[in-house]
Design an enzyme around this catalytic site. Structure first.
Site, PDB file in Angstrom:
ATOM      1  N   HIS A  65    -105.926  89.955 -12.835  1.00  0.00           N
ATOM      2  CA  HIS A  65    -106.390  89.052 -11.780  1.00  0.00           C
ATOM      3  C   HIS A  65    -105.793  87.655 -11.920  1.00  0.00           C
ATOM      4  O   HIS A  65    -105.671  86.934 -10.926  1.00  0.00           O
ATOM      5  CB  HIS A  65    -107.922  88.980 -11.781  1.00  0.00           C
ATOM      6  N   ASP A  73    -100.589  82.029 -15.475  1.00  0.00           N
ATOM      7  CA  ASP A  73    -100.691  80.596 -15.782  1.00  0.00           C
ATOM      8  C   ASP A  73    -102.106  80.161 -16.118  1.00  0.00           C
ATOM      9  O   ASP A  73    -102.394  78.962 -16.185  1.00  0.00           O
ATOM     10  CB  ASP A  73    -100.181  79.776 -14.598  1.00  0.00           C
TER      11      ASP A  73
END
Length: 321
Positions: A65, A73
């Site tokens: 996800h 990131d």
């Protein structure tokens, strides 16, 4: 043919230890004094796994996800009224507390060194290994993003069609085989709620009948667990193989081949012409699954990463510096 097969295996094994962009295996070696960064992460994950082996599925989902929105990131970890956490697909994502615990341990050992994005990747690999999956070699060197917005979240649901799933993964640079590995591998240790499969049990695509592709014995068992009109949204193991629901293996593919997949996408991959051959091969070769799944996880972990001077190393994974 035999020599060709050996070459293919060697290429896959080389892929497990190759660099992706500016990422590299052992990025933190000798950068934390006498401490070993990956050992610190592994020890925290091991303690949590001993208490809660379902953390494996949680971390696999958390990494997926995170990476499939704006790249790997750690944007999913950010708090805020319009953060990615507030998007419906992320309501049931968990594992944030474990990431916080690991980050605290690392900040005590070597402040401002290890990114939250790297913690996700390494912790997920460690959890997979503890669940008897492959201890694939993670590349590190990621940096953390500055923002994460709910409006950017567009993730596929469990009822997505195979062609739509192929298109989604393809838009991120993944092959059909990568897709089958990441979906099936992620679902070999997962759990879901009855509400996500109620239609398959009772009213598939508004036909008033159950999904004909589901094994009748399994369907009757699940109807007992997920009765219509029940106020309780019970949990179900995605891999129905006895003794394998918490093990990272090829069980989900074997179950799909027998019409026993829980999610529609897993069952569809077992029969669709674009994916059935891949499912068949993975269902029949557990060792090959482990190697290929490790390679797919490494590839996913390199998706749109920030490296070098891009991004930052957060002090807290929940907020920007």
């Amino acid at each position: 043919m035999k020599s060709f097969g050996v070459v293919v295996v060697l290429l896959v094994l080389l892929n497990l230890s190759s660099c992706h962009g500016a990422l590299q295996a052992g990025f933190y070696n000798r950068k934390c004094g006498t401490n070993n960064v990956e050992s610190i992460i592994r020890n925290v994950v091991r303690q949590r796994f001993a208490r809660d082996p379902t953390i494996v599925a949680a971390l696999l989902r958390l990494q997926f996800h995170d990476c499939f929105v704006t790249g790997c990131d750690a944007s999913l970890l950010l708090d805020g009224p319009s953060s990615e956490k507030t998007s419906p697909p992320n309501f049931s994502v968990r594992g944030y507390d474990l990431i916080d615990q690991i980050k605290s341990a690392l900040e005590r050992a070597c402040p401002r060194l290890v990114s939250c994005a790297d913690i996700i990747a390494v912790a997920t690999r460690d959890a997979v290994a503890l669940a008897r999956g492959m201890n694939y070699r993670v590349q590190t060197g990621r940096r953390d993003g500055f923002s994460g917005q709910a409006r950017n979240v567009n993730l596929p649901g469990p009822s997505i069609s195979v062609p739509s799933s192929i298109a989604f993964f393809g838009s991120k640079g993944f092959t059909v085989r990568d897709m089958v590995l990441l979906i099936g591998g992620g679902h070999t240790v997962g759990i879901t709620h009855c509400s996500f499969i109620q239609d398959r049990l009772f009213n598939f695509r508004n036909t008033g009948r159950p999904d004909p592709s589901m094994n009748p014995t399994l369907r009757n068992q699940l109807r007992g667990r997920c009765p219509q009109g029940s106020p309780f949204d019970n949990l179900i193991n995605l891999d129905q193989t006895p003794g394998s629901s918490l093990v990272v293996d090829n069980g989900s593919y074997r179950q799909a081949r027998a019409g026993r997949a829980i999610f529609e996408i897993d069952q569809s991959m077992a029969s669709h012409r674009s994916t059935s051959g891949i499912v068949f091969s993975l269902a029949n070769n557990g060792a090959s699954f482990q190697t290929q799944f490790g390679a797919a996880m490494i590839k996913m972990g390199a998706l749109q990463v920030l490296t070098g001077r891009s991004g930052e190393i957060r002090r807290s994974c929940r907020r920007r510096n």
